[in-house]
Scaffold this active site. Structure first.
Site, PDB file in Angstrom:
ATOM      1  N   LEU A   5       0.810  -1.225   0.000  1.00 46.90           N
ATOM      2  CA  LEU A   5       0.000   0.000   0.000  1.00 46.90           C
ATOM      3  C   LEU A   5       0.840   1.272   0.000  1.00 46.90           C
ATOM      4  CD1 LEU A   5      -2.877  -1.005   2.436  1.00 46.90           C
ATOM      5  CD2 LEU A   5      -2.993  -0.767  -0.028  1.00 46.90           C
ATOM      6  N   CYS A  55       2.862  -1.381   8.684  1.00 46.98           N
ATOM      7  CA  CYS A  55       1.441  -1.177   8.390  1.00 46.98           C
ATOM      8  C   CYS A  55       0.683  -2.498   8.275  1.00 46.98           C
ATOM      9  CB  CYS A  55       1.273  -0.378   7.101  1.00 46.98           C
ATOM     10  SG  CYS A  55       2.063   1.242   7.170  1.00 46.98           S
ATOM     11  N   HIS A  56       1.243  -3.428   7.505  1.00 46.52           N
ATOM     12  CA  HIS A  56       0.546  -4.700   7.302  1.00 46.52           C
ATOM     13  C   HIS A  56       1.457  -5.903   7.460  1.00 46.52           C
ATOM     14  CE1 HIS A  56      -1.963  -1.681   5.253  1.00 46.52           C
ATOM     15  NE2 HIS A  56      -2.918  -2.344   5.862  1.00 46.52           N
ATOM     16  N   GLY A  57       2.683  -5.699   7.917  1.00 47.63           N
ATOM     17  CA  GLY A  57       3.547  -6.808   8.291  1.00 47.63           C
ATOM     18  C   GLY A  57       4.336  -7.485   7.188  1.00 47.63           C
TER      19      GLY A  57
END
Length: 156
Positions: A119, A137-139
């Site tokens: 992202l 943010c999302h690993g």
């Protein structure tokens, strides 16, 4: 009269002149098309960034801005290079397969755009399960070659 001896040189002259004019027009159109697609000087200048790499210490991650994006420059240690090369045999099984030699033209330098491909977050250096980069943010986890090893990011 048609076929008269004096008329034939005039037809040859017209044919040669028409061919020359048409080839000149084709050349001009082709040149204009190429120059239209050529990038402007300001765009060309924005794509070039010179960085002095002398102060970068071994193992250090250095961040430079290029076209409003961070670029991570890392002078890798021999241990980082060895760990990256050790994982080359499993590279074909990765989501975006690439060997260490493909990612780093000079083994001691890793130069990558520092944006997560999931992202667009900015990963943190020296973090994550593989010691390279980690996107909080999302690993997404990246190794010392900047290869995606774990997480939702689609590419390296």
């Amino acid at each position: 009269p048609i076929g008269h001896a004096d008329r034939r040189p005039w037809i040859y002259f017209l044919a040669a002149s028409t061919g020359f004019i048409m080839s000149s027009i084709v050349r001009v159109v082709a040149c204009k098309l190429v120059h239209t697609m050529w990038p402007a000087k300001d765009v060309w200048a924005a794509g070039v960034v010179e960085v002095d790499l002398r102060p970068v210490k071994e193992g250090q991650n250095f961040v430079v801005k290029w076209r409003s994006k961070p670029v991570f420059i890392r002078k890798r240690t021999p241990d980082m290079i060895e760990a990256s090369r050790k994982d080359d045999p499993i590279a074909p099984s990765m989501r975006d397969p690439a060997t260490d030699a493909e990612r780093c033209k000079k083994p001691e330098w890793l130069i990558v755009i520092g944006v997560c491909t999931h992202l667009g977050c900015i990963p943190q250096p020296d973090a994550g399960n593989y010691g390279g980069y980690f996107c909080p943010c999302h690993g997404s986890h990246y190794d010392h070659s900047g290869r995606l090893r774990l997480g939702p990011a689609p590419k390296n």
